[in-house]
Design a protein around this motif. Sequence first.
Motif, short mmCIF file in Angstrom:
data_model
loop_
_atom_site.label_atom_id
_atom_site.label_comp_id
_atom_site.label_asym_id
_atom_site.label_seq_id
_atom_site.Cartn_x
_atom_site.Cartn_y
_atom_site.Cartn_z
N ASP A 35 -12.28 13.13 -25.38
CA ASP A 35 -12.27 14.17 -26.41
C ASP A 35 -13.52 14.15 -27.27
OD1 ASP A 35 -9.67 15.09 -25.72
OD2 ASP A 35 -8.77 13.45 -26.83
N VAL A 36 -14.19 13.02 -27.35
CA VAL A 36 -15.33 12.91 -28.26
C VAL A 36 -16.63 12.55 -27.55
CG1 VAL A 36 -13.81 12.24 -30.15
CG2 VAL A 36 -14.88 10.47 -28.79
N MET A 37 -16.59 12.33 -26.25
CA MET A 37 -17.79 11.90 -25.53
C MET A 37 -18.81 13.02 -25.42
SD MET A 37 -16.53 12.03 -21.57
CE MET A 37 -16.15 13.62 -20.79
N VAL A 38 -20.06 12.64 -25.10
CA VAL A 38 -21.10 13.61 -24.74
C VAL A 38 -20.96 13.87 -23.24
CG1 VAL A 38 -23.58 14.02 -24.60
CG2 VAL A 38 -22.63 12.73 -26.53
N HIS A 39 -20.68 15.12 -22.89
CA HIS A 39 -20.45 15.45 -21.48
C HIS A 39 -21.73 15.24 -20.66
CE1 HIS A 39 -19.32 17.91 -17.94
NE2 HIS A 39 -18.10 17.48 -18.25
N ARG A 40 -21.54 14.95 -19.39
CA ARG A 40 -22.69 14.63 -18.53
C ARG A 40 -23.68 15.79 -18.42
NH1 ARG A 40 -19.38 14.42 -12.80
NH2 ARG A 40 -18.71 16.60 -12.76
N THR A 41 -23.21 17.04 -18.65
CA THR A 41 -24.13 18.18 -18.61
C THR A 41 -25.11 18.15 -19.77
OG1 THR A 41 -22.50 19.53 -19.78
CG2 THR A 41 -22.49 19.64 -17.39
N MET B 243 -25.98 15.07 -21.16
CA MET B 243 -26.40 13.67 -21.22
C MET B 243 -27.81 13.52 -20.66
SD MET B 243 -24.34 10.42 -19.59
CE MET B 243 -24.89 10.62 -17.90
N LEU B 244 -28.65 12.81 -21.38
CA LEU B 244 -30.00 12.53 -20.90
C LEU B 244 -29.99 11.22 -20.10
CD1 LEU B 244 -33.06 13.00 -20.81
CD2 LEU B 244 -33.24 11.71 -22.95
N PHE C 178 -22.82 1.63 -27.14
CA PHE C 178 -23.02 2.63 -26.09
C PHE C 178 -22.18 2.27 -24.87
CE2 PHE C 178 -25.15 4.31 -22.38
CZ PHE C 178 -25.70 5.52 -22.78
N ALA C 179 -21.50 3.28 -24.30
CA ALA C 179 -20.73 3.06 -23.08
C ALA C 179 -20.73 4.35 -22.26
CB ALA C 179 -19.30 2.64 -23.40
N LEU C 180 -20.63 4.21 -20.95
CA LEU C 180 -20.54 5.36 -20.05
C LEU C 180 -19.08 5.61 -19.70
CD1 LEU C 180 -23.55 4.27 -17.92
CD2 LEU C 180 -23.45 6.44 -19.13
N VAL C 181 -18.69 6.87 -19.68
CA VAL C 181 -17.30 7.26 -19.44
C VAL C 181 -17.13 7.71 -18.00
CG1 VAL C 181 -15.42 8.76 -20.20
CG2 VAL C 181 -17.14 7.98 -21.86
N VAL C 182 -16.13 7.15 -17.31
CA VAL C 182 -15.86 7.52 -15.92
C VAL C 182 -14.44 8.04 -15.78
CG1 VAL C 182 -17.54 5.87 -15.01
CG2 VAL C 182 -15.18 5.14 -15.36
N GLU D 283 -16.29 8.47 -11.14
CA GLU D 283 -17.44 9.36 -11.34
C GLU D 283 -17.77 9.43 -12.83
OE1 GLU D 283 -19.09 10.73 -8.88
OE2 GLU D 283 -17.72 9.96 -7.35
N VAL D 284 -19.05 9.43 -13.14
CA VAL D 284 -19.50 9.47 -14.54
C VAL D 284 -19.19 10.84 -15.14
CG1 VAL D 284 -21.47 9.32 -16.08
CG2 VAL D 284 -21.29 7.74 -14.15
N GLU D 285 -18.46 10.85 -16.24
CA GLU D 285 -18.12 12.10 -16.94
C GLU D 285 -19.03 12.35 -18.12
OE1 GLU D 285 -14.17 12.69 -18.19
OE2 GLU D 285 -13.39 13.01 -16.17
N GLY D 286 -19.55 11.26 -18.70
CA GLY D 286 -20.38 11.41 -19.88
C GLY D 286 -20.63 10.06 -20.50
#
Length: 426
Positions: free
Chosen positions: A214-220, A222-223, A311-315, A320-323
Amino acid sequence: MAEFFASMPPSFWISVAAILVLLALSGFFSGSETALTAASRARIHNWVKAGNNRAKIVEKLIADKERLIGALLLGNNLVNILASSLATSVLIALFGDTGVIYATIAMTAMVVIFSEVLPKTWAISKPDEFALGTAPFVRPIVALFAPITFAIQKLVNALLRLIGARREGDESGMTGHEELRGTVDLLHKEGEVVKNDRDMLGGILDLSALEVSDVMVHRTKMLALDAELPKEQLVQEILESPYTRIPLWKDDQENIVGVVHAKDLLRALFKAGGNVEQLDIEAIVSKPWFVPDTTPVQAQLNAFLRENAHFALVVDEYGEVEGLITLEDILEEIVGEIADEHDEVMEGAKKQPDGSYIVDGSLPIRDLNRALDWQLPDENATTIAGLVLDEAKMIPNVNQTFTFHGKRFRVLKKERNRITELKIIP
């Protein structure tokens, strides 16, 4: 008139005195009921922690409100009926059968004024103090009437279930979070709590209901950089980025192999005397931390604090990486948008001269609600584009317009089936 009253037998004066005492008792029961039901549980609890013995009695009494109210109502009705009966008998002895009418009028006026309105008005003006004063006297009354009120409660609950007004396991009252949120909203409406404080308290209460998705930065948005880029180009892109932590990938953008911190890069560059070719990029890349998208935000905040990480990556469930999610993203859910010199004042939304807003489709609903004090629902969708899709039940075309939740949404831009820009007219 003086001779008339002087001729009255002692039993008359005893009855009059009894009526006055009963009316006073009725006022006591009415005021106590109002004060004990309106008393602030939070303030009473603070007084209990401070060692106030009367506050302890109040806390125990209001812990079982059904029993408390049952005892007070029982006592109130007993004294009212007894006072009315005595008044009727006294006035019948004086005026005959018409005394019933006089007794009804007189007792109605006296009960309403002195046993209902006056004590309840007094009690509601200072419920906490009134409750502290009456609690020691109410406690023995509640204990005395306990068997009767217990039987009455059972009978009432049985009747409510019979007509379908209550079922087994029904929850009574609001949850603590709902009560806190309602109190804060009411205080904001009355001007005692400013909007920022209301939003901050609301954000804290919302943490337990949110997931990192709900609060992550979406992969679209994401740098992430290719770890195989030439060193000079890689260093340049990292230093020109507004972010301090950049994910690196190899072969495929889904294959995140590490995270580089801009400060670590600068330290390594300094040690290399500014010579980019002497940099060992792999030595300063940290191992990526992957978390499931269903992780509660509160749990992720605790994990960040425990691991001293930001910092963490969301899968997703397939890996698959979501953000990505950062400590700042979670803190912004509490304190609002944290802007620095690289951020826009309200990123993703621009106000137009006509009062409308041009909004990025990926803007989170919660951010827009907080910034503009709107009430758009975010139960079924996270972003503004998702809200339009959820409400429209279709993939809209450019310039198509929808009206819901008191606002008009016009689709301005699309990329394939994804809404990228909307105009919102309040």
